[in-house]
Design an enzyme around this catalytic site. Sequence first.
Site, mmCIF file in Angstrom:
data_model
loop_
_atom_site.group_PDB
_atom_site.id
_atom_site.type_symbol
_atom_site.label_atom_id
_atom_site.label_comp_id
_atom_site.label_asym_id
_atom_site.label_seq_id
_atom_site.Cartn_x
_atom_site.Cartn_y
_atom_site.Cartn_z
ATOM 1 N N LYS A 115 3.004 -3.919 6.142
ATOM 2 C CA LYS A 115 3.282 -3.965 4.709
ATOM 3 C C LYS A 115 4.772 -3.760 4.408
ATOM 4 O O LYS A 115 5.324 -4.375 3.489
ATOM 5 C CB LYS A 115 2.427 -2.926 3.972
ATOM 6 N N TYR B 109 -0.669 -0.718 10.185
ATOM 7 C CA TYR B 109 -0.872 -1.389 8.894
ATOM 8 C C TYR B 109 0.341 -1.179 7.995
ATOM 9 O O TYR B 109 0.808 -2.113 7.325
ATOM 10 C CB TYR B 109 -2.134 -0.841 8.231
ATOM 11 N N SER C 158 0.851 -1.186 0.000
ATOM 12 C CA SER C 158 0.000 0.000 0.000
ATOM 13 C C SER C 158 0.886 1.234 0.000
ATOM 14 O O SER C 158 2.004 1.224 0.535
ATOM 15 C CB SER C 158 -0.896 0.001 1.239
ATOM 16 N N SER C 159 0.376 2.307 -0.566
ATOM 17 C CA SER C 159 1.165 3.538 -0.604
ATOM 18 C C SER C 159 1.352 4.156 0.778
ATOM 19 O O SER C 159 2.187 5.048 0.953
ATOM 20 C CB SER C 159 0.491 4.562 -1.526
ATOM 21 N N CYS C 160 0.624 3.656 1.790
ATOM 22 C CA CYS C 160 0.787 4.201 3.147
ATOM 23 C C CYS C 160 2.110 3.766 3.784
ATOM 24 O O CYS C 160 2.430 4.194 4.889
ATOM 25 C CB CYS C 160 -0.377 3.803 4.040
ATOM 26 N N HIS D 120 -12.709 2.703 2.647
ATOM 27 C CA HIS D 120 -11.834 3.808 2.312
ATOM 28 C C HIS D 120 -12.669 4.962 1.772
ATOM 29 O O HIS D 120 -13.875 4.843 1.568
ATOM 30 C CB HIS D 120 -10.783 3.364 1.290
#
Length: 324
Positions: free
Chosen positions: A151, A147, A118-120, A190
Site C-alpha cells: 500500500k 500488505y 489502509s491505516s496499517c 477483520h
Amino acid sequence: MGAEQVYNRELDRKSTFYVAGHRGLVGSAIVRRLESAGFANIVGQTSAELDLKQREAVFEFFEETQPRYVVLAAAKVGGILANSSYPVDFLSDNIRIQVNVLDAARVFEVERLLFLGSSCIYPKFAPQPIHEDSLLTGHLEPTNDAYAIAKIAGILHVQAVRRQYGLPWISAMPTNLYGPNDNFSPSGSHVLPALIRRYDEAVTLGTDTVTNWGTGSPRREFLHSDDMADACLHLLERYDGPEQVNVGSGSDVTIREIAETIAATVGYTGQTHWDTTKPDGTPQKLLDVTKLAKAGWTAKISLAEGIERTVSWYREHVGSLRGK
C-alpha cells in the site's frame, strides 16, 4: 511533498467511472454512493471477468472502456491470521494489481484517480492520533507488514505520477472499515465482522461461551463503508494534493468494548473469554483526521448505528456470504 489545493470541481455524472473492486466492502459502497449522486456510467468487472494481476488484460479493459475517473479499491485483504500466514500473497498480489491499474490509467490518461490504502501503512508505534506525516518514520506492525509495504508503494506511485505527469491523482487511507459486503469468513475477516459472525453463531447454536483473540485491550477506530464512500466522492471533488488523506471517525474504542457492543446487538448473553496467547497487533491505531475535516468532511454514521445495520445485513445474507 508540495502544496495542497482545493480541487472544487464537480465530476461529470455522464462520464465513465471505473470502480476497481466494485463488489467488495469499499467498492460496493462507492458504487452505491455514485449511483445516488447521479453517475450514469459506472463500470466494474469481477475478478473472474478481469484478473487485475494480468497486465495485458487490464490494459485491454482500459482501452475498451476509456474511463475518465477511477477509484482503485481492489485489493487482497484479510485479518491478522491471513496476513501473517500468507505475506508473499499479500505483497505480490497487491503490488501487481496496483501497478497494472495505475499504469493503465496513466497510459489512457485518466483525469481523476483515487487510490485507497489502509491505516496499517503507518508505523506500529506512531504517535496517536496518527498524522499523515508519520508515513515512513518507523517500523511497521510485523503481522501485516507485507500488505502495508504494498500500500505504501501505491501511495508513492500516485505521488510519482503527479510529479512526472502532472495528473491530479490522490490517495486516501481509511481506518478500519466495516459494513455490507464485508468478508465474514472465519480465517480471512477483520476483527469487527469476525466478531459479528462469532457472536451471531453463538446465539444461533445456543453456545454459552465465546473466545476472542488477544487481551481485548488494543484500541481501534472504525468507520462504516457508506461513510467511507461518501468521503471518497467528497475528496475527488474537493481535494488535490500529493499527501495521502486519512479517512476515519476521529474516535476509537477497545476491542473488548466492540465485542460487548456486538454481543448486545445480536442478543448474546453468554460469557466471553480472551485467549491471551494470541497476538493483539498494534496497541492503538487512531487516525488524525484534521486534513479531512479541513477539506469539509466528517463521519455521520455512529458506531452503534453502523454495527446494528451491519448485523442486519449479515443476517439477511448469511446463506450467501463470500468465504463462508
